[in-house]
Design an enzyme around this catalytic site. Structure first.
Site, PDB file in Angstrom:
ATOM      1  N   LEU A   1       2.800  -8.578  -1.592  1.00  0.00           N
ATOM      2  CA  LEU A   1       2.287  -7.439  -1.220  1.00  0.00           C
ATOM      3  C   LEU A   1       3.083  -6.319  -1.917  1.00  0.00           C
ATOM      4  O   LEU A   1       4.153  -5.899  -1.870  1.00  0.00           O
ATOM      5  CB  LEU A   1       2.831  -7.433   0.632  1.00  0.00           C
ATOM      6  CG  LEU A   1       1.906  -8.536   1.386  1.00  0.00           C
ATOM      7  CD1 LEU A   1       2.446  -8.776   2.461  1.00  0.00           C
ATOM      8  CD2 LEU A   1       0.669  -8.112   1.386  1.00  0.00           C
TER       9      LEU A   1
ATOM     10  N   GLU B   1      14.894 -13.099   1.710  1.00  0.00           N
ATOM     11  CA  GLU B   1      15.988 -12.582   2.885  1.00  0.00           C
ATOM     12  C   GLU B   1      14.902 -12.919   4.056  1.00  0.00           C
ATOM     13  O   GLU B   1      15.999 -12.651   4.740  1.00  0.00           O
ATOM     14  CB  GLU B   1      16.406 -11.401   2.086  1.00  0.00           C
ATOM     15  CG  GLU B   1      16.885 -10.742   3.843  1.00  0.00           C
ATOM     16  CD  GLU B   1      17.636  -9.047   3.288  1.00  0.00           C
ATOM     17  OE1 GLU B   1      16.822  -8.347   3.343  1.00  0.00           O
ATOM     18  OE2 GLU B   1      18.538  -8.995   3.736  1.00  0.00           O
ATOM     19  N   ASP B   2      14.088 -12.382   4.084  1.00  0.00           N
ATOM     20  CA  ASP B   2      12.804 -11.779   5.385  1.00  0.00           C
ATOM     21  C   ASP B   2      12.588 -13.694   6.238  1.00  0.00           C
ATOM     22  O   ASP B   2      12.037 -13.326   7.514  1.00  0.00           O
ATOM     23  CB  ASP B   2      11.388 -12.138   4.939  1.00  0.00           C
ATOM     24  CG  ASP B   2      11.219 -10.289   4.374  1.00  0.00           C
ATOM     25  OD1 ASP B   2      12.252  -9.606   4.782  1.00  0.00           O
ATOM     26  OD2 ASP B   2      10.902  -9.932   3.884  1.00  0.00           O
TER      27      ASP B   2
ATOM     28  N   ARG C   1       2.776 -14.454   5.491  1.00  0.00           N
ATOM     29  CA  ARG C   1       4.102 -14.239   4.905  1.00  0.00           C
ATOM     30  C   ARG C   1       4.311 -15.497   5.869  1.00  0.00           C
ATOM     31  O   ARG C   1       5.545 -16.225   5.708  1.00  0.00           O
ATOM     32  CB  ARG C   1       5.105 -13.491   4.535  1.00  0.00           C
ATOM     33  CG  ARG C   1       5.015 -12.003   3.353  1.00  0.00           C
ATOM     34  CD  ARG C   1       5.782 -11.570   3.411  1.00  0.00           C
ATOM     35  NE  ARG C   1       6.702 -12.254   2.297  1.00  0.00           N
ATOM     36  CZ  ARG C   1       8.374 -12.281   2.647  1.00  0.00           C
ATOM     37  NH1 ARG C   1       8.529 -10.674   2.757  1.00  0.00           N
ATOM     38  NH2 ARG C   1       9.144 -13.025   1.815  1.00  0.00           N
TER      39      ARG C   1
ATOM     40  N   ARG D   1       7.225  -5.205  10.681  1.00  0.00           N
ATOM     41  CA  ARG D   1       6.591  -6.397  10.808  1.00  0.00           C
ATOM     42  C   ARG D   1       7.611  -6.915  12.099  1.00  0.00           C
ATOM     43  O   ARG D   1       7.777  -8.255  12.023  1.00  0.00           O
ATOM     44  CB  ARG D   1       7.679  -6.378   9.403  1.00  0.00           C
ATOM     45  CG  ARG D   1       6.635  -5.993   8.056  1.00  0.00           C
ATOM     46  CD  ARG D   1       5.834  -7.044   7.396  1.00  0.00           C
ATOM     47  NE  ARG D   1       4.972  -6.505   6.914  1.00  0.00           N
ATOM     48  CZ  ARG D   1       5.266  -7.066   5.220  1.00  0.00           C
ATOM     49  NH1 ARG D   1       6.587  -7.742   5.420  1.00  0.00           N
ATOM     50  NH2 ARG D   1       4.281  -6.627   4.434  1.00  0.00           N
TER      51      ARG D   1
ATOM     52  N   HIS E   1      11.127  -2.102   5.767  1.00  0.00           N
ATOM     53  CA  HIS E   1      12.337  -2.477   6.676  1.00  0.00           C
ATOM     54  C   HIS E   1      13.765  -1.695   6.711  1.00  0.00           C
ATOM     55  O   HIS E   1      13.429  -0.552   6.390  1.00  0.00           O
ATOM     56  CB  HIS E   1      12.608  -4.158   6.035  1.00  0.00           C
ATOM     57  CG  HIS E   1      11.896  -4.989   5.731  1.00  0.00           C
ATOM     58  ND1 HIS E   1      11.306  -5.628   4.588  1.00  0.00           N
ATOM     59  CD2 HIS E   1      11.174  -5.670   7.525  1.00  0.00           C
ATOM     60  CE1 HIS E   1      10.817  -6.698   4.521  1.00  0.00           C
ATOM     61  NE2 HIS E   1      10.591  -6.928   6.334  1.00  0.00           N
TER      62      HIS E   1
ATOM     63  N   CYS F   1      16.673  -8.634  -0.336  1.00  0.00           N
ATOM     64  CA  CYS F   1      15.096  -9.443  -0.110  1.00  0.00           C
ATOM     65  C   CYS F   1      15.409 -10.697  -0.621  1.00  0.00           C
ATOM     66  O   CYS F   1      14.894 -11.110  -0.998  1.00  0.00           O
ATOM     67  CB  CYS F   1      13.778  -8.317  -0.617  1.00  0.00           C
ATOM     68  SG  CYS F   1      13.999  -6.908  -0.018  1.00  0.00           S
TER      69      CYS F   1
HETATM   70  C1  CIR Z   1       6.656  -7.441   1.483  1.00  0.00           C
HETATM   71  O1  CIR Z   1       5.628  -6.885   1.632  1.00  0.00           O
HETATM   72  O2  CIR Z   1       6.514  -8.439   2.495  1.00  0.00           O
HETATM   73  C2  CIR Z   1       7.138  -7.945   0.499  1.00  0.00           C
HETATM   74  N1  CIR Z   1       6.040  -7.609  -0.751  1.00  0.00           N
HETATM   75  C3  CIR Z   1       7.956  -7.113   0.247  1.00  0.00           C
HETATM   76  C4  CIR Z   1       9.656  -7.714   0.980  1.00  0.00           C
HETATM   77  C5  CIR Z   1      11.321  -7.165   0.643  1.00  0.00           C
HETATM   78  N2  CIR Z   1      11.961  -7.771   1.762  1.00  0.00           N
HETATM   79  C6  CIR Z   1      12.779  -7.285   2.629  1.00  0.00           C
HETATM   80  O3  CIR Z   1      13.277  -5.650   1.962  1.00  0.00           O
HETATM   81  N3  CIR Z   1      13.648  -8.107   2.991  1.00  0.00           N
END
Ligand code: CIR
Length: 264
Positions: A24, A71-72, A91, A137, A168, A255
Site C-alpha cells: 500500500l 509493527e502494525d 493487512r 487506520r 500513522h 514499522c
Molecule cells: C501501509 O500502508 O500499511 C504500509 N504500506 C506502511 C505501514 C507503515 N507502518 C507503520 O508506520 N507502522
C-alpha cells in the site's frame, strides 16, 4: 524513572518478499526494489542486534505485501502482547502470522477482537502513558477496546489526533527517552506532547520523525542531516539506515520491528 519504554531485550522483524512491490502507498512513486529493500532490512536487523537484543527474523508472509511492517500487527508491553486489528483490509490477515510468534515468546496473548480497528503504528508508549492516534487506520472503537485490554496492567491511554494526510501517529513522532519526543512541527503544534521535551525535525526533513530509540541508539532513516545533527547535539547516539525502498510504501524505522522485553 524506569526506561522500559526504550530498553528492550527482543525484537521481531519480517523480511520483505517478492510481493512487497504491491504494498500500500498513498502516492505512487514506483515499486520498491526487493534486493535493495533486503539490503536495508539486513542493516536494520544488524543495528538492532548490535545493541545486544535478540532479534527473531521471520520469513516473508506470502500474499501480504505489507507484512514487512510488523509493527502494525501487535502492541508488545512488558506485561503481555496484544494483537491489533489493522484498519487496512489487505493487512487484517497479517495478525494470524504474528500470533503464534508472540505466543511462543509470551505464552498467552490478548487480542483486539473488533468491531473497531487499531494499528501499532498509531501507538506510542512512553514511561507514563500510552498515546494512541486516531487516524484513517485506527478508530474510536479500536482505541476503546485497547484501553480496556491494558487497564488491568495499570496503563493510562490518551487519544490524540493524527493530522490529515499522515498515515500513522508515529509517522510523525518517536520516543527518544523517558521525557523526550522527536516530532514534526505539524504534529507537535496540536499540543499532544505538552509536558514532554520535544525535538523538532528540521524543516523539509519531516520524514525523519519516524525513528526508534532502541537501547543505547536512535536508529533513523538516512538522508536527514540536519535532524541527525540536532539529535547528535542533544547527546543521542544515532545510527542511519537506508529507507528509500520502505519509504515508497510509507514505511519507516518503527514499522519494521516489534520491540519489547517479555516477562522473565
Ligand atoms: C501501509 O500502508 O500499511 C504500509 N504500506 C506502511 C505501514 C507503515 N507502518 C507503520 O508506520 N507502522
Amino acid at each position: 524513572m524506569t526506561e522500559r519504554s526504550f530498553r528492550f531485550t527482543h525484537a521481531v522483524t519480517r523480511r520483505p518478499g517478492p510481493d512487497v512491490v504491491s504494498g500500500l502507498r498513498a502516492v505512487d512513486t514506483g515499486a520498491p526494489d526487493l534486493d535493495r529493500f533486503l539490503g536495508h532490512h539486513a542493516a536494520y536487523v544488524a543495528a538492532l542486534r548490535a545493541t545486544g537484543a535478540e532479534v527473531v527474523e521471520l520469513d516473508p508472509l506470502d500474499g501480504f505485501p505489507d507484512a514487512v511492517f510488523v509493527e502494525d500487527t501487535a502492541l508488545c508491553l512488558p506485561e503481555g502482547a496484544i494483537i491489533m486489528r489493522p484498519g487496512a483490509p489487505s493487512r487484517l490477515g497479517e495478525t494470524e502470522g504474528m500470533t503464534p510468534v508472540l505466543e511462543r515468546i509470551y505464552g498467552e496473548v490478548r487480542r483486539v477482537a473488533g468491531p473497531g480497528f487499531i494499528e501499532g503504528g498509531d501507538i506510542l508508549t512512553t514511561e507514563r502513558e500510552i498515546l494512541v492516534g486516531r487516524s484513517a487506520r485506527t478508530d474510536a472503537d479500536g482505541i476503546a477496546e485497547l484501553a480496556g485490554i491494558v487497564a488491568d496492567w495499570g496503563y493510562r491511554l490518551r487519544e490524540v489526533t493524527v493530522p490529515a494526510g499522515v498515515l500513522h501517529f508515529k509517522t510523525d513522532c518517536s520516543l527518544l527517552d523517558a521525557e523526550t519526543i522527536l516530532a514534526t512541527e505539524r504534529l507537535a503544534a496540536s499540543g499532544c506532547f505538552d509536558g514532554y521535551r520535544v525535538i523538532h525535525t528540521a524543516e523539509g526533513e519531516e520524514a525523519a520523525a519516524n525513528a526508534i530509540r532502541f537501547n543505547n541508539v536512535v536508529i533513523m532513516a538516512a538522508g536527514f542531516p540536519r535532524t541527525r545533527e540536532a539529535l547528535d547535539a542533544a547527546g543521542y547516539a544515532t545510527v542511519e539506515i537506508g529507507n528509500a525502498e520502505a519509504a515508497k510504501l510509507d514505511g519507516g524505522m518503527s514499522c519494521l520491528s516489534l520491540r519489547f522485553t517479555p516477562p522473565a
